[in-house]
Design a protein around this motif. Sequence first.
Motif, PDB file in Angstrom:
ATOM      1  N   ALA A 101     -12.056 -10.680  22.878  1.00  0.00           N
ATOM      2  CA  ALA A 101     -11.600 -10.344  24.601  1.00  0.00           C
ATOM      3  C   ALA A 101     -11.872 -10.660  25.248  1.00  0.00           C
ATOM      4  CB  ALA A 101     -12.155  -8.593  24.503  1.00  0.00           C
ATOM      5  N   ARG A 102     -13.706 -10.902  25.176  1.00  0.00           N
ATOM      6  CA  ARG A 102     -14.155 -11.891  25.673  1.00  0.00           C
ATOM      7  C   ARG A 102     -14.004 -13.300  26.338  1.00  0.00           C
ATOM      8  NH1 ARG A 102     -16.546 -11.463  30.502  1.00  0.00           N
ATOM      9  NH2 ARG A 102     -17.152  -9.428  29.541  1.00  0.00           N
ATOM     10  N   MET A 103     -13.235 -14.442  25.115  1.00  0.00           N
ATOM     11  CA  MET A 103     -12.631 -15.491  25.013  1.00  0.00           C
ATOM     12  C   MET A 103     -11.115 -14.741  26.080  1.00  0.00           C
ATOM     13  SD  MET A 103     -13.510 -17.506  21.493  1.00  0.00           S
ATOM     14  CE  MET A 103     -12.628 -18.679  22.310  1.00  0.00           C
ATOM     15  N   LEU A 104     -10.325 -14.187  25.934  1.00  0.00           N
ATOM     16  CA  LEU A 104      -9.270 -13.835  26.012  1.00  0.00           C
ATOM     17  C   LEU A 104      -9.097 -13.941  27.910  1.00  0.00           C
ATOM     18  CD1 LEU A 104      -7.302 -11.675  24.353  1.00  0.00           C
ATOM     19  CD2 LEU A 104      -6.649 -13.143  25.242  1.00  0.00           C
ATOM     20  N   VAL A 105      -9.930 -13.704  28.797  1.00  0.00           N
ATOM     21  CA  VAL A 105     -10.669 -13.493  29.939  1.00  0.00           C
ATOM     22  C   VAL A 105     -11.595 -14.574  30.513  1.00  0.00           C
ATOM     23  CG1 VAL A 105     -11.752 -12.272  31.534  1.00  0.00           C
ATOM     24  CG2 VAL A 105     -11.184 -10.993  29.670  1.00  0.00           C
ATOM     25  N   ASP A 106     -12.074 -15.003  29.933  1.00  0.00           N
ATOM     26  CA  ASP A 106     -13.277 -16.478  30.196  1.00  0.00           C
ATOM     27  C   ASP A 106     -12.637 -17.634  29.913  1.00  0.00           C
ATOM     28  OD1 ASP A 106     -14.872 -14.122  31.626  1.00  0.00           O
ATOM     29  OD2 ASP A 106     -16.418 -14.418  30.032  1.00  0.00           O
ATOM     30  N   THR A 107     -11.099 -18.018  28.590  1.00  0.00           N
ATOM     31  CA  THR A 107     -10.906 -19.119  28.794  1.00  0.00           C
ATOM     32  C   THR A 107      -9.512 -19.391  28.763  1.00  0.00           C
ATOM     33  OG1 THR A 107     -10.304 -18.680  26.678  1.00  0.00           O
ATOM     34  CG2 THR A 107     -12.945 -19.157  26.869  1.00  0.00           C
ATOM     35  N   ALA A 108      -9.158 -20.453  28.915  1.00  0.00           N
ATOM     36  CA  ALA A 108      -7.256 -20.754  29.212  1.00  0.00           C
ATOM     37  C   ALA A 108      -6.960 -20.921  27.598  1.00  0.00           C
ATOM     38  CB  ALA A 108      -7.231 -22.021  30.110  1.00  0.00           C
ATOM     39  N   LYS A 109      -7.790 -20.767  26.452  1.00  0.00           N
ATOM     40  CA  LYS A 109      -7.100 -20.973  25.501  1.00  0.00           C
ATOM     41  C   LYS A 109      -5.776 -20.517  24.929  1.00  0.00           C
ATOM     42  CE  LYS A 109     -11.019 -22.845  22.645  1.00  0.00           C
ATOM     43  NZ  LYS A 109     -11.655 -22.230  21.311  1.00  0.00           N
ATOM     44  N   SER A 110      -4.795 -20.882  23.993  1.00  0.00           N
ATOM     45  CA  SER A 110      -3.947 -19.925  24.123  1.00  0.00           C
ATOM     46  C   SER A 110      -4.990 -19.232  22.932  1.00  0.00           C
ATOM     47  CB  SER A 110      -3.305 -20.494  22.714  1.00  0.00           C
ATOM     48  OG  SER A 110      -3.338 -21.035  21.185  1.00  0.00           O
ATOM     49  N   ILE A 111      -3.533 -17.864  22.522  1.00  0.00           N
ATOM     50  CA  ILE A 111      -4.311 -16.552  22.080  1.00  0.00           C
ATOM     51  C   ILE A 111      -4.122 -17.261  20.389  1.00  0.00           C
ATOM     52  CG2 ILE A 111      -3.108 -14.530  21.487  1.00  0.00           C
ATOM     53  CD1 ILE A 111      -1.758 -14.371  24.642  1.00  0.00           C
ATOM     54  N   SER A 112      -3.419 -17.863  20.062  1.00  0.00           N
ATOM     55  CA  SER A 112      -3.287 -17.909  18.716  1.00  0.00           C
ATOM     56  C   SER A 112      -4.619 -19.034  19.071  1.00  0.00           C
ATOM     57  CB  SER A 112      -2.098 -18.637  18.808  1.00  0.00           C
ATOM     58  OG  SER A 112      -1.835 -20.419  19.044  1.00  0.00           O
ATOM     59  N   GLU A 113      -5.478 -19.899  19.483  1.00  0.00           N
ATOM     60  CA  GLU A 113      -6.543 -20.596  19.046  1.00  0.00           C
ATOM     61  C   GLU A 113      -7.448 -19.757  19.317  1.00  0.00           C
ATOM     62  OE1 GLU A 113      -7.166 -24.755  20.998  1.00  0.00           O
ATOM     63  OE2 GLU A 113      -5.826 -23.494  22.236  1.00  0.00           O
ATOM     64  N   ILE A 114      -7.695 -18.532  20.349  1.00  0.00           N
ATOM     65  CA  ILE A 114      -8.906 -17.907  20.139  1.00  0.00           C
ATOM     66  C   ILE A 114      -8.643 -16.589  19.300  1.00  0.00           C
ATOM     67  CG2 ILE A 114      -9.598 -15.167  21.196  1.00  0.00           C
ATOM     68  CD1 ILE A 114      -7.915 -17.079  23.909  1.00  0.00           C
ATOM     69  N   GLY A 115      -7.220 -16.537  18.019  1.00  0.00           N
ATOM     70  CA  GLY A 115      -7.398 -15.910  17.161  1.00  0.00           C
ATOM     71  C   GLY A 115      -8.152 -16.259  15.619  1.00  0.00           C
ATOM     72  N   PHE A 116      -7.471 -17.491  15.560  1.00  0.00           N
ATOM     73  CA  PHE A 116      -8.610 -17.984  14.969  1.00  0.00           C
ATOM     74  C   PHE A 116      -9.725 -18.416  14.931  1.00  0.00           C
ATOM     75  CE2 PHE A 116      -4.295 -19.850  13.888  1.00  0.00           C
ATOM     76  CZ  PHE A 116      -3.457 -18.869  12.920  1.00  0.00           C
ATOM     77  N   ASP A 117     -10.480 -18.728  16.141  1.00  0.00           N
ATOM     78  CA  ASP A 117     -11.153 -18.883  17.037  1.00  0.00           C
ATOM     79  C   ASP A 117     -11.749 -17.669  16.174  1.00  0.00           C
ATOM     80  OD1 ASP A 117     -10.799 -21.525  17.114  1.00  0.00           O
ATOM     81  OD2 ASP A 117     -11.602 -21.014  19.753  1.00  0.00           O
ATOM     82  N   CYS A 118     -11.948 -16.792  16.581  1.00  0.00           N
ATOM     83  CA  CYS A 118     -12.756 -15.297  16.381  1.00  0.00           C
ATOM     84  C   CYS A 118     -12.386 -15.276  14.239  1.00  0.00           C
ATOM     85  CB  CYS A 118     -12.000 -14.320  16.854  1.00  0.00           C
ATOM     86  SG  CYS A 118     -12.445 -14.818  18.788  1.00  0.00           S
ATOM     87  N   GLY A 119     -12.067 -15.838  13.856  1.00  0.00           N
ATOM     88  CA  GLY A 119     -12.150 -15.083  11.821  1.00  0.00           C
ATOM     89  C   GLY A 119     -10.395 -14.356  11.985  1.00  0.00           C
ATOM     90  N   PHE A 120      -9.388 -14.661  12.707  1.00  0.00           N
ATOM     91  CA  PHE A 120      -8.640 -14.062  12.048  1.00  0.00           C
ATOM     92  C   PHE A 120      -7.159 -14.991  11.668  1.00  0.00           C
ATOM     93  CE2 PHE A 120      -9.627 -10.559  15.042  1.00  0.00           C
ATOM     94  CZ  PHE A 120      -9.531 -10.215  14.788  1.00  0.00           C
ATOM     95  N   ASN A 121      -7.115 -14.891   9.876  1.00  0.00           N
ATOM     96  CA  ASN A 121      -6.243 -15.903   9.329  1.00  0.00           C
ATOM     97  C   ASN A 121      -5.104 -16.157   9.775  1.00  0.00           C
ATOM     98  OD1 ASN A 121      -8.835 -16.762   7.921  1.00  0.00           O
ATOM     99  ND2 ASN A 121      -7.824 -15.123   6.632  1.00  0.00           N
ATOM    100  N   ASN A 122      -4.216 -14.992  10.203  1.00  0.00           N
ATOM    101  CA  ASN A 122      -2.940 -15.373  11.119  1.00  0.00           C
ATOM    102  C   ASN A 122      -2.653 -14.701  12.680  1.00  0.00           C
ATOM    103  OD1 ASN A 122      -1.589 -12.689  10.211  1.00  0.00           O
ATOM    104  ND2 ASN A 122      -2.121 -13.602   8.365  1.00  0.00           N
ATOM    105  N   LEU A 123      -2.055 -15.006  13.054  1.00  0.00           N
ATOM    106  CA  LEU A 123      -1.699 -14.675  14.587  1.00  0.00           C
ATOM    107  C   LEU A 123      -1.339 -12.702  14.558  1.00  0.00           C
ATOM    108  CD1 LEU A 123      -1.269 -15.050  17.551  1.00  0.00           C
ATOM    109  CD2 LEU A 123       0.511 -15.638  17.565  1.00  0.00           C
ATOM    110  N   SER A 124      -0.575 -12.683  13.481  1.00  0.00           N
ATOM    111  CA  SER A 124       0.485 -11.536  13.660  1.00  0.00           C
ATOM    112  C   SER A 124      -0.961 -10.825  13.633  1.00  0.00           C
ATOM    113  CB  SER A 124       1.731 -11.769  12.295  1.00  0.00           C
ATOM    114  OG  SER A 124       1.246 -11.831  10.955  1.00  0.00           O
ATOM    115  N   ASN A 125      -1.491 -10.976  12.375  1.00  0.00           N
ATOM    116  CA  ASN A 125      -2.393  -9.723  12.152  1.00  0.00           C
ATOM    117  C   ASN A 125      -3.272  -9.549  12.939  1.00  0.00           C
ATOM    118  OD1 ASN A 125      -4.230  -8.409  10.017  1.00  0.00           O
ATOM    119  ND2 ASN A 125      -5.856  -9.898   9.663  1.00  0.00           N
TER     120      ASN A 125
END
Length: 64
Positions: A13-37
């Motif tokens: 949530a913090r990265m979604l607000v503060d960065t311009a990274k894509s949602i998939s990049e943020i999901g992987f950076d936060c430890g989720f193995n796939n985007l749908s999960n």
Amino acid sequence: SEYIIDLRLGYAARMLVDTAKSISEIGFDCGFNNLSNFNRIFKKKKDCSPKEFREYYRKKKIIF
């Protein structure tokens, strides 16, 4: 397990607000193995999708 998910989602949530990274990049950076999960868990816990969350909080942010 729930505690770790909550930590990951808080970081995401913090990265979604503060960065311009894509949602998939943020999901992987936060430890989720796939985007749908990531999307499914985020929506379940936050009652909105990551995209909706980002759009809502970007509109709220005031830039001086």
